[in-house]
Design an enzyme around this catalytic site. Structure first.
Site, PDB file in Angstrom:
ATOM      1  N   LYS A 112     -36.698   5.382  -1.140  1.00  0.00           N
ATOM      2  CA  LYS A 112     -36.943   5.962   0.181  1.00  0.00           C
ATOM      3  C   LYS A 112     -38.348   6.528   0.303  1.00  0.00           C
ATOM      4  O   LYS A 112     -38.958   6.446   1.352  1.00  0.00           O
ATOM      5  CB  LYS A 112     -35.891   7.033   0.514  1.00  0.00           C
ATOM      6  CG  LYS A 112     -34.520   6.422   0.786  1.00  0.00           C
ATOM      7  CD  LYS A 112     -33.569   7.375   1.477  1.00  0.00           C
ATOM      8  CE  LYS A 112     -32.302   6.613   1.887  1.00  0.00           C
ATOM      9  NZ  LYS A 112     -31.354   7.425   2.632  1.00  0.00           N
ATOM     10  N   LYS A 193     -29.785  -3.791   0.195  1.00  0.00           N
ATOM     11  CA  LYS A 193     -28.545  -3.337   0.801  1.00  0.00           C
ATOM     12  C   LYS A 193     -28.725  -3.088   2.290  1.00  0.00           C
ATOM     13  O   LYS A 193     -29.789  -2.684   2.746  1.00  0.00           O
ATOM     14  CB  LYS A 193     -28.040  -2.064   0.119  1.00  0.00           C
ATOM     15  CG  LYS A 193     -28.563  -0.767   0.686  1.00  0.00           C
ATOM     16  CD  LYS A 193     -27.802   0.428   0.129  1.00  0.00           C
ATOM     17  CE  LYS A 193     -28.206   1.691   0.878  1.00  0.00           C
ATOM     18  NZ  LYS A 193     -27.398   1.940   2.067  1.00  0.00           N
ATOM     19  N   LYS A 196     -28.646   2.143   7.190  1.00  0.00           N
ATOM     20  CA  LYS A 196     -28.856   2.665   8.543  1.00  0.00           C
ATOM     21  C   LYS A 196     -30.334   2.764   8.851  1.00  0.00           C
ATOM     22  O   LYS A 196     -30.771   2.521   9.955  1.00  0.00           O
ATOM     23  CB  LYS A 196     -28.215   4.048   8.682  1.00  0.00           C
ATOM     24  CG  LYS A 196     -26.710   4.015   8.726  1.00  0.00           C
ATOM     25  CD  LYS A 196     -26.188   5.335   9.259  1.00  0.00           C
ATOM     26  CE  LYS A 196     -25.152   5.932   8.324  1.00  0.00           C
ATOM     27  NZ  LYS A 196     -25.766   6.797   7.291  1.00  0.00           N
TER      28      LYS A 196
END
Ligand code: ATP
Ligand code: MG
Length: 330
Positions: A112, A193, A196
Site C-alpha cells: 500500500k 488481488k 476496493k
C-alpha cells in the site's frame, strides 16, 4: 460456544466479489456454530484519508451490506469499530510489544505504501490495531481472505508474547481461510488481488454495480491466448479466477466445470460467470438499498451491537491494564 470475529473497511461505496466470496459468505456460515462478532473497520479506513462525509456514508452502507449478505444482527454482534474506544486502548499496549522490524515486514504496508502517496504511521501500525480488534474479543476463529494471513500470524504472536510475559490473558486466535475462495483476483490484472482501493475500476466487480455493468466487466476480463478452459493459476490466472468465481457462487466443483467447458470457448465461460454473479448479487443489492432507505433503523442496530461489544471489550482491557501494571483510577 467458540467465538468468530472479523471486519471490513468502509473504503468504498460497495464491497466487491472478493470481500463477498473470500469473507462474507463464511461469516454468515459461522453464525450457525459460533458466537459471531462482525464490525465495520472505520478506524482502519482513516489510514487512506477519506472525506469525512464520505466515510460516514460508507460506514453505514458497509454495515448494510453485511446484513444484506446474511449477517443477522439479532444473532451476531454487529458494530462499528470506533464506537468501542477500547480497541485503541489495547492497540497501544500491543504496540509496545511489537518490534519495529516485525511491523516493517508486513507486506500489506509495503504494497500500500508503494502504491499510495499517503504513507502514514496509521498505515504502518494497521496490523497492531487489527491484532487489538481480534484479541479484545477473545476470538477463537477469524474468517478472512488469504491477504490477511500475515496479519493474523502477527495477532497470534502478540497474544502468545503477552501471555508469556504477563501470564495467560489473551486467547490465541486461529485463522479461518477457505482455500478455494480465499483469493479473488482483479479481472484486468489477474495476478493481483481484487481490492476496493484497486487501481483499475474495470478489474473490480462491485456488488452494488448495475447487472449490465457487472456483465460487461466480466466479458472484458483479461484471459490468455490459449483456448483451453482449465484451472492453472500460474499459467492461466485469468481463466482460473473466472472458474473460482463460478465455482464459489454456483457450488459446482472446479473439476466439474473443467469437464463441462471442454471444447467450449472463453466467451461461453464469461457469459455463464456473468449470469451466476448477477444472480447472486441482485437480491443483495435490493436488500442493501432497502436498508439504506432507513438510516435511523440502521444506526439503532449498530448502537445495539456496540453495547454488546463494549461489555466484552471493557473486560479485556481491564484485565490487560491490570496485568501490565497500569494503576486503576478508582
Ligand atoms: P482495501 O483495498 O481498502 O484494503 P479490501 O478489498 O482489501 O480493501 P478489506 O476491507 O481490507 O478489503 O478486507 C475485508 C475482507 O475481505 C478481509 O477478510 C479480506 O481478507 C477479504 N478480501 C479482500 N480482498 C479479497 C480478495 N480479493 N479475495 C478474497 N478475499 C478478499
Ligand atoms: Mg485490504
Amino acid at each position: 460456544t467458540p467465538r468468530s470475529l472479523s471486519g471490513m473497511q468502509p473504503t468504498s461505496d460497495s464491497l466487491h466479489l472478493g470481500n463477498y466470496i473470500g469473507a462474507l459468505v463464511e461469516w454468515v456460515r459461522l453464525q450457525e456454530t459460533h458466537d459471531a462478532f462482525y464490525f465495520v473497520a472505520d478506524l482502519h479506513a482513516l489510514t487512506v484519508a477519506p472525506d469525512p462525509e464520505v466515510l460516514r456514508e460508507r460506514t453505514r452502507i458497509t454495515a448494510a451490506q453485511f446484513i444484506a449478505g446474511g449477517v443477522d444482527p439479532a444473532r451476531s454482534t454487529l458494530f462499528v469499530q470506533s464506537h468501542i474506544a477500547q480497541h485503541t486502548e489495547l492497540y497501544w499496549v500491543l504496540g509496545t510489544l511489537t518490534g519495529f522490524g516485525e511491523a516493517s515486514r508486513m507486506t500489506q504496508f509495503k504494497d500500500k505504501s508503494a502504491k499510495g502517496t499517503n504513507t502514514n504511521v496509521g498505515l504502518f501500525a494497521y496490523p497492531v490495531l487489527q491484532a487489538a480488534d481480534i484479541l479484545i474479543y477473545d476470538a477463537n476463529v477469524v474468517p478472512v481472505g488469504e491477504d490477511q494471513r500475515q496479519h493474523l500470524e502477527l495477532s497470534r504472536d502478540l497474544a502468545g508474547r503477552f501471555n508469556q510475559r504477563f501470564g495467560d490473558t489473551l486467547v490465541v486466535p486461529e485463522p479461518h481461510i477457505m482455500k478455494a475462495t480465499a483469493k479473488i483476483q482483479d479481472l484486468q490484472e489477474p495476478t493481483a488481488k481484487m481490492s476496493k482501493s484497486a487501481a483499475s475500476d474495470a478489474g473490480l466487480v462491485s456488488l452494488l454495480d448495475e447487472p449490465a455493468r457487472i456483465a460487461k466487466k466480466i466479458r472484458s476480463a483479461v484471459t490468455d491466448t490459449e483456448r483451453e478452459i482449465r484451472f492453472d493459476e500460474a499459467a492461466k490466472p485469468g481463466i482460473s479466477n473466472l472458474l473460482s468465481i463460478h465455482s464459489a457462487l454456483s457450488g459446482t466443483p472446479v473439476a466439474t466445470l473443467e469437464e463441462d467447458y471442454a471444447g467450449r470457448g472463453y466467451g461461453d465461460l464469461k457469459k455463464d460467470v456473468a449470469e451466476v454473479v448477477v444472480e447472486a448479487v441482485t437480491p443483495f443489492r435490493t436488500r442493501t438499498l432497502e436498508l439504506m432507505a432507513d438510516p435511523a433503523e440502521l444506526d439503532r442496530i449498530l448502537a445495539d451491537g456496540a453495547e454488546r461489544a463494549r461489555a466484552v471489550a471493557e473486560a479485556t482491557v481491564r484485565r490487560v491494564y491490570d496485568k501490565v501494571g497500569l494503576l486503576r483510577s478508582s
